[in-house]
Design an enzyme around this catalytic site. Structure first.
Site, short mmCIF file in Angstrom:
data_model
loop_
_atom_site.label_atom_id
_atom_site.label_comp_id
_atom_site.label_asym_id
_atom_site.label_seq_id
_atom_site.Cartn_x
_atom_site.Cartn_y
_atom_site.Cartn_z
N ASP A 55 32.25 103.05 22.31
CA ASP A 55 33.79 102.69 21.87
C ASP A 55 34.24 103.90 21.46
OD1 ASP A 55 35.71 102.08 20.28
OD2 ASP A 55 34.68 101.16 18.57
N ASN A 82 40.54 107.44 31.06
CA ASN A 82 41.24 106.39 31.71
C ASN A 82 41.49 105.14 30.47
OD1 ASN A 82 41.97 104.22 33.77
ND2 ASN A 82 39.88 103.53 33.13
N TYR A 151 52.85 101.74 23.21
CA TYR A 151 52.25 102.06 24.71
C TYR A 151 52.84 103.51 24.87
CZ TYR A 151 50.45 102.10 29.35
OH TYR A 151 49.70 102.34 30.58
N LYS A 155 51.74 107.17 25.61
CA LYS A 155 51.65 107.70 26.73
C LYS A 155 52.18 109.17 26.82
CE LYS A 155 48.59 105.14 28.70
NZ LYS A 155 47.26 105.68 29.14
#
Length: 246
Positions: A55, A82, A151, A155
């Protein structure tokens, strides 16, 4: 023998990159939350792998991941950072739950930092010194989609993480780059092929590309000598709405 750690290696881009690295001669440590998908990736791999359920939002688990890899293989030459979450995608800003925001930040940003920090420590101390970190950014590291605030924010932050690691890694031969991916055909992008909300309020089907094309790019970035670095690479479906988006 070159040793890579791939997070989110149980599916999608992570699995594709892990398999491509394995085919290119890398030994790959496969990290992710669930053992079963990681074991399936290992069964498909051409070379030696190690399954390490992790995790990445848990600092102790990340420390244990890199300790396990060092104990088994002696060093870490590559981290492909990733693992990510698109939870809350499609939810308007005013309706996004705090818990969902935290989940996305914890995985996409904090988890990526924790893995990068552990890789950095390992690469700094090992002999020969150095290694490479490749962060999985996104087209959303440059331009948002509608209703993707969590998100998109994480990013954009990934780009800052990449730049800071690149600068701080220079004295220790630690290179860091970022691959920004647009519409690779994975489970996460299945909805692109059925129609997704556009900036003008319309819903449109978007083209996708083979995830193997992304994997080949990562293998190229990973295979460079540490004196060379792909700082940022954008790999996307040619006709997707990115140039001119919004």
């Amino acid at each position: 023998m070159s040793i890579a750690v791939v997070t989110g290696a149980g599916s999608g881009i992570g699995r594709g990159v892990a398999l491509a690295l394995s085919a290119a001669g890398w030994t790959v440590a496969l990290a992710g939350r669930r053992a079963e998908p990681l074991e399936e990736t290992a069964r498909q791999a051409a070379g030696e792998t190690s399954v390490v359920p992790t995790d990445i939002t848990d600092p102790a688990a990340v420390v244990a991941l890199f300790a396990t890899v060092r104990d088994r293989f002696g060093r870490v030459d590559l981290l492909f950072n990733n693992a990510g979450s698109f939870a809350g995608g499609g939810t308007p800003v005013e309706d996004l739950a705090y818990e969902t925001w935290r989940q996305v930040v914890d995985v996409n940003l904090t988890g990526s930092f924790l893995c990068a920090q552990a890789a950095f420590r390992t690469m700094k101390e090992q002999s020969p010194q150095g290694g490479r970190i490749i962060n999985n950014g996104s087209i959303s590291a440059h331009v948002p989609r509608p209703h993707s605030v969590a998100y998109t924010a994480t990013k954009h932050a990934m780009t800052g993480l990449t730049k800071s690691l690149s600068l701080d890694g220079r004295p220790y031969r630690i290179a860091c780059g970022q691959i920004d991916i647009g519409n690779a055909a994975t489970e996460m992008t299945a909805r692109m092929q059925t129609g997704i909300l556009q900036a003008n309020g319309e819903t449109a089907v978007e083209p996708v590309m083979d995830a193997a094309d992304v994997a080949r790019t990562v293998v190229h970035m990973a295979g460079l000598p540490l004196e060379a670095n792909v700082q940022f690479a954008t790999v996307m479906a040619t006709a997707m709405p990115y140039i001119g988006r919004g």
